[in-house]
Design a protein around this motif. Structure first.
Motif, PDB file in Angstrom:
ATOM      1  N   ARG A 193      63.291   7.434 116.038  1.00 53.30           N
ATOM      2  CA  ARG A 193      64.089   8.664 115.447  1.00 53.30           C
ATOM      3  C   ARG A 193      65.080   8.411 117.457  1.00 53.30           C
ATOM      4  NH1 ARG A 193      63.920   8.701 110.568  1.00 53.30           N
ATOM      5  NH2 ARG A 193      62.114   8.810 108.987  1.00 53.30           N
ATOM      6  N   PHE A 194      65.130   8.938 117.915  1.00 56.23           N
ATOM      7  CA  PHE A 194      65.769  10.112 119.187  1.00 56.23           C
ATOM      8  C   PHE A 194      66.926   8.427 120.037  1.00 56.23           C
ATOM      9  CE2 PHE A 194      66.302  10.518 123.861  1.00 56.23           C
ATOM     10  CZ  PHE A 194      66.289  11.672 123.644  1.00 56.23           C
ATOM     11  N   GLY A 195      66.707   7.107 119.355  1.00 56.85           N
ATOM     12  CA  GLY A 195      67.492   5.973 119.797  1.00 56.85           C
ATOM     13  C   GLY A 195      66.645   5.047 120.473  1.00 56.85           C
ATOM     14  N   ALA A 196      65.749   4.958 120.351  1.00 56.19           N
ATOM     15  CA  ALA A 196      64.926   3.699 121.046  1.00 56.19           C
ATOM     16  C   ALA A 196      64.600   2.286 120.228  1.00 56.19           C
ATOM     17  CB  ALA A 196      63.986   3.877 121.627  1.00 56.19           C
ATOM     18  N   ASP A 197      64.725   1.509 120.494  1.00 51.15           N
ATOM     19  CA  ASP A 197      65.039   0.223 119.959  1.00 51.15           C
ATOM     20  C   ASP A 197      63.920  -0.657 119.481  1.00 51.15           C
ATOM     21  OD1 ASP A 197      68.051   0.015 119.162  1.00 51.15           O
ATOM     22  OD2 ASP A 197      68.123   0.205 121.663  1.00 51.15           O
ATOM     23  N   GLY A 198      62.335   0.253 119.845  1.00 50.49           N
ATOM     24  CA  GLY A 198      61.369  -0.108 119.722  1.00 50.49           C
ATOM     25  C   GLY A 198      60.407   0.066 120.799  1.00 50.49           C
ATOM     26  N   TRP A 199      59.326  -0.764 120.402  1.00 51.94           N
ATOM     27  CA  TRP A 199      58.004   0.106 121.514  1.00 51.94           C
ATOM     28  C   TRP A 199      57.358  -1.799 122.336  1.00 51.94           C
ATOM     29  CZ3 TRP A 199      56.890   4.003 123.315  1.00 51.94           C
ATOM     30  CH2 TRP A 199      57.267   5.424 122.203  1.00 51.94           C
ATOM     31  N   ARG A 200      57.470  -2.014 123.468  1.00 49.73           N
ATOM     32  CA  ARG A 200      56.184  -2.594 123.767  1.00 49.73           C
ATOM     33  C   ARG A 200      54.532  -2.468 123.495  1.00 49.73           C
ATOM     34  NH1 ARG A 200      52.648  -2.226 128.429  1.00 49.73           N
ATOM     35  NH2 ARG A 200      52.012  -4.256 129.119  1.00 49.73           N
ATOM     36  N   LEU A 201      54.225  -2.267 123.390  1.00 47.46           N
ATOM     37  CA  LEU A 201      52.612  -1.976 123.299  1.00 47.46           C
ATOM     38  C   LEU A 201      51.282  -2.025 124.279  1.00 47.46           C
ATOM     39  CD1 LEU A 201      52.608   0.351 120.644  1.00 47.46           C
ATOM     40  CD2 LEU A 201      54.251  -1.334 120.119  1.00 47.46           C
ATOM     41  N   ASN A 224      62.908   3.141 111.171  1.00 46.55           N
ATOM     42  CA  ASN A 224      64.189   2.529 112.269  1.00 46.55           C
ATOM     43  C   ASN A 224      63.774   0.550 111.523  1.00 46.55           C
ATOM     44  OD1 ASN A 224      66.632  -0.049 112.635  1.00 46.55           O
ATOM     45  ND2 ASN A 224      66.342   1.367 114.999  1.00 46.55           N
ATOM     46  N   PRO A 225      64.447  -0.156 110.550  1.00 47.04           N
ATOM     47  CA  PRO A 225      63.828  -0.958 109.920  1.00 47.04           C
ATOM     48  C   PRO A 225      64.069  -2.546 110.874  1.00 47.04           C
ATOM     49  CG  PRO A 225      64.338  -0.156 108.147  1.00 47.04           C
ATOM     50  CD  PRO A 225      65.223   0.450 109.463  1.00 47.04           C
ATOM     51  N   GLU A 226      64.578  -2.167 111.507  1.00 49.10           N
ATOM     52  CA  GLU A 226      65.474  -2.967 113.314  1.00 49.10           C
ATOM     53  C   GLU A 226      64.316  -2.800 113.956  1.00 49.10           C
ATOM     54  OE1 GLU A 226      69.835  -3.001 113.373  1.00 49.10           O
ATOM     55  OE2 GLU A 226      69.671  -4.223 111.375  1.00 49.10           O
ATOM     56  N   ALA A 227      63.338  -1.948 114.431  1.00 48.90           N
ATOM     57  CA  ALA A 227      62.544  -1.711 115.905  1.00 48.90           C
ATOM     58  C   ALA A 227      62.067  -3.080 115.924  1.00 48.90           C
ATOM     59  CB  ALA A 227      62.475  -0.764 115.643  1.00 48.90           C
ATOM     60  N   TYR A 228      61.996  -2.718 117.394  1.00 50.27           N
ATOM     61  CA  TYR A 228      60.765  -4.327 117.671  1.00 50.27           C
ATOM     62  C   TYR A 228      59.482  -4.025 118.081  1.00 50.27           C
ATOM     63  CZ  TYR A 228      59.911  -8.612 121.238  1.00 50.27           C
ATOM     64  OH  TYR A 228      59.855  -8.972 121.663  1.00 50.27           O
ATOM     65  N   LEU A 229      58.650  -4.500 118.083  1.00 53.46           N
ATOM     66  CA  LEU A 229      57.751  -3.898 118.573  1.00 53.46           C
ATOM     67  C   LEU A 229      56.307  -5.403 118.715  1.00 53.46           C
ATOM     68  CD1 LEU A 229      56.144  -2.301 115.239  1.00 53.46           C
ATOM     69  CD2 LEU A 229      56.657  -1.221 116.719  1.00 53.46           C
ATOM     70  N   VAL A 230      56.356  -5.365 119.777  1.00 55.60           N
ATOM     71  CA  VAL A 230      56.188  -6.679 120.896  1.00 55.60           C
ATOM     72  C   VAL A 230      54.032  -6.228 121.865  1.00 55.60           C
ATOM     73  CG1 VAL A 230      57.574  -5.965 122.944  1.00 55.60           C
ATOM     74  CG2 VAL A 230      56.095  -8.188 122.744  1.00 55.60           C
ATOM     75  N   GLY A 231      53.400  -6.631 121.685  1.00 56.39           N
ATOM     76  CA  GLY A 231      51.922  -6.740 122.287  1.00 56.39           C
ATOM     77  C   GLY A 231      51.898  -7.119 123.098  1.00 56.39           C
ATOM     78  N   PHE A 246      52.469  -6.771 114.495  1.00 53.79           N
ATOM     79  CA  PHE A 246      53.990  -6.924 115.761  1.00 53.79           C
ATOM     80  C   PHE A 246      54.744  -7.851 115.516  1.00 53.79           C
ATOM     81  CE2 PHE A 246      50.312  -5.980 119.137  1.00 53.79           C
ATOM     82  CZ  PHE A 246      50.320  -4.497 118.644  1.00 53.79           C
ATOM     83  N   ASP A 247      55.968  -7.795 116.179  1.00 53.74           N
ATOM     84  CA  ASP A 247      56.840  -8.987 115.433  1.00 53.74           C
ATOM     85  C   ASP A 247      56.592  -9.857 117.044  1.00 53.74           C
ATOM     86  OD1 ASP A 247      58.721  -7.151 113.746  1.00 53.74           O
ATOM     87  OD2 ASP A 247      59.251  -6.059 114.963  1.00 53.74           O
ATOM     88  N   GLY A 248      55.763  -9.736 117.952  1.00 60.88           N
ATOM     89  CA  GLY A 248      55.885 -10.763 118.771  1.00 60.88           C
ATOM     90  C   GLY A 248      54.692 -10.278 119.522  1.00 60.88           C
ATOM     91  N   VAL A 249      54.116 -10.664 120.421  1.00 65.79           N
ATOM     92  CA  VAL A 249      54.130 -10.370 121.830  1.00 65.79           C
ATOM     93  C   VAL A 249      54.523 -10.876 123.290  1.00 65.79           C
ATOM     94  CG1 VAL A 249      51.706 -10.795 120.883  1.00 65.79           C
ATOM     95  CG2 VAL A 249      52.252 -12.428 121.820  1.00 65.79           C
ATOM     96  N   MET A 250      53.972 -10.379 124.397  1.00 67.97           N
ATOM     97  CA  MET A 250      54.421 -11.033 125.985  1.00 67.97           C
ATOM     98  C   MET A 250      53.360 -12.154 125.792  1.00 67.97           C
ATOM     99  SD  MET A 250      54.178  -7.506 127.668  1.00 67.97           S
ATOM    100  CE  MET A 250      55.305  -7.921 129.329  1.00 67.97           C
ATOM    101  N   ASN A 251      54.424 -13.355 126.335  1.00 64.02           N
ATOM    102  CA  ASN A 251      54.257 -14.727 125.510  1.00 64.02           C
ATOM    103  C   ASN A 251      53.123 -14.594 126.986  1.00 64.02           C
ATOM    104  OD1 ASN A 251      53.283 -16.917 124.595  1.00 64.02           O
ATOM    105  ND2 ASN A 251      55.474 -17.686 123.375  1.00 64.02           N
TER     106      ASN A 251
END
Length: 475
Positions: A193-201, A224-231, A246-251
């Motif tokens: 909500r502050f403005g970040a576009d997603g998280w790498r976990l 934010n439905p457009e937020a990116y989640l990557v593990g 997650f949407d993706g992972v570190m490949n």
């Protein structure tokens, strides 16, 4: 199509990118490690988020579309995986004000910003651990950690609480405790909500409860439905990529494959083995393509397009060191990332040829002196990023192998034919087309400007130099 499907990501280790303060004010002062000195485990070089914002023009020129920042929250470590306060950006990086400035400036130029979420463990300075340390069994936070006995022993070699890999500096959070879960979910939502576009976990597999991660996704996507989640998952990741976590992972499996194909016998396998990359074996073209096909076939296509395709990171040796200083191979490896499905991701400094072994050597101060750059690497990344922007099907189209022999590979991405020469000798581009370019006539290499004849079901093109690639389009 989501913004993060096929976007060009650039990973920044904030303490090591650029020193700068707010406009008109100096950067935070203090005894800092010299920028050019070899990095150390405990030293701080003084990079800030103000500095990242100041260098956005450099990133835009490179073609970057999204940033992945290593942790930025208050911490006692230069890498900031020892979180002291999840709601405060480290003052050494410029505080919350600097993050807001960076987000606003990046978004104004169309660049997204993804933060690093470290929710498996905290640092010893985190308020709940400090309260537990001071009050022992009487602390209301005693169920926030896995305590084996009181009083706590946070500075001995054998902590009497669970810690990440036994490191007493990193007490492990008890995420099954409801108050802990709610706190972490609040943090996750707050910064989006502050403005970040997603998280790498960070190390999400060490919080093995899938319900926590499903709740995490709901909270973040609700904000934010457009937020990116990557593990951060180092191996194959089917369980994490079914659309509910997650949407993706570190490949990293793809990284090992590209390094094995392009690096071949020149790859420093011992150096790779001493890092998180582990075992990397030389691959011929057919074995490399089979590995790619296996990876692309494991996941839903949306997840394939959202994979963070990388070669290196803050957890691995640098690319040029892995390739024993071979700039031509490094150029090919970086270029190839932009022709594969997923998000090409470059660790800061790889595009100018920085070198370094395992941590902390791989976390040096960014080289800003152009005279020290390996310009051919930067130009290759810049050119491939622009090519991908100009031809959107390179982001979305499936991979299909057309030819694979020795160290020579050809594959299609939609209407384009990529040809890769990962050998040290020129390669004559006389290839069967197998239905590609059915009209015949001519094809244009979008990289070199060369032309090839299309006749008899074959592409008849010029020699491809060693460690080079071409991208053909029918004309």
């Amino acid at each position: 199509m989501a913004w993060y499907e096929g976007a060009f990501f650039y990973q920044i280790f904030p303490d090591r990118f650029f020193r700068a303060g707010p406009p008109g004010r100096p950067a935070p002062a203090g005894p800092l490690e010299p920028w050019e000195a070899p990095p150390t485990l405990r030293g701080f070089k003084g990079g800030t988020l103000w500095g990242v914002a100041e260098k956005l023009s450099y990133l835009l020129d490179l073609g970057v579309e999204a940033l992945y920042l290593n942790p930025i929250f208050l911490s006692t470590a230069n890498h900031r995986y020892h979180t002291a306060d999840y709601l405060q950006v480290d003052p050494l990086l410029g505080g919350n004000e600097a993050l807001k400035h960076l987000l606003e400036k990046a978004h104004a130029h169309g660049i997204r910003v993804v933060l690093d979420g470290v929710f498996n463990h905290t640092g010893r300075a985190f308020f709940a651990f400090q309260h537990l340390l001071e009050n022992g069994e009487q602390s209301p936070y005693r169920d926030w950690y896995y305590v084996k006995g009181f009083p706590l022993n946070p500075y001995g070699k054998n902590p009497n609480y669970e810690a990440w890999w036994g490191n007493p500096e990193l007490p492990k959070l008890r995420v099954e405790t409801q108050e802990v879960r709610e706190y972490l979910l609040f943090v996750a939502e707050h910064w989006v909500r502050f403005g970040a576009d997603g998280w790498r976990l960070d190390v999400p597999n060490e919080i093995p409860d899938p319900e926590f991660w499903r709740a995490f996704r709901r909270r973040v996507k609700g904000a934010n439905p457009e937020a990116y989640l990557v593990g951060e998952i180092w191996e194959e990741a089917e369980a994490w990529l079914q659309g509910d976590i997650f949407d993706g992972v570190m490949n990293y499996p793809l990284a090992r494959a590209v390094l094995g194909f392009v690096g071949g016998e020149a790859l420093d396998r011992e150096l790779a083995a001493r890092s998180g990359l582990g075992r990397v074996e030389p691959l011929q073209a057919l074995a490399f393509s089979h590995r790619l096909e296996d990876l692309f076939g494991r996941y839903p296509w949306a997840a394939v397009l959202a994979q963070m395709n990388l070669l290196t990171s803050h957890d691995t040796p640098r690319l040029l060191s892995l390739l024993r200083g071979d700039v031509a191979r490094a150029r090919l490896a970086l270029s190839l990332l932009f022709l594969l499905p997923g998000n090409p991701t470059v660790y800061y400094g790889e595009e100018v040829g920085m070198e370094g072994g395992p941590d902390p050597e791989n976390r040096g101060g960014m080289v800003w002196e152009e005279g020290r750059w390996r310009g051919e690497l930067r130009e290759a990344v810049r050119r491939m990023a622009r090519l991908r922007q100009a031809h959107p099907e390179l982001r979305t189209a499936p991979y299909r192998r057309v030819y694979a022999q020795d160290r020579h590979l050809a594959f299609t991405r939609g209407p384009y034919l990529a040809v890769v020469n990962a050998s040290d000798r020129p390669f004559r581009q006389d290839l069967p087309l197998h239905g590609v370019f059915p009209r015949g006539g001519e094809a244009l290499d979008l990289l070199s400007g060369a032309r090839a004849k299309l006749q008899g079901g074959r592409l008849l093109g010029p020699e491809l130099p060693p460690f080079a690639l071409a991208l053909w389009q029918e004309v």
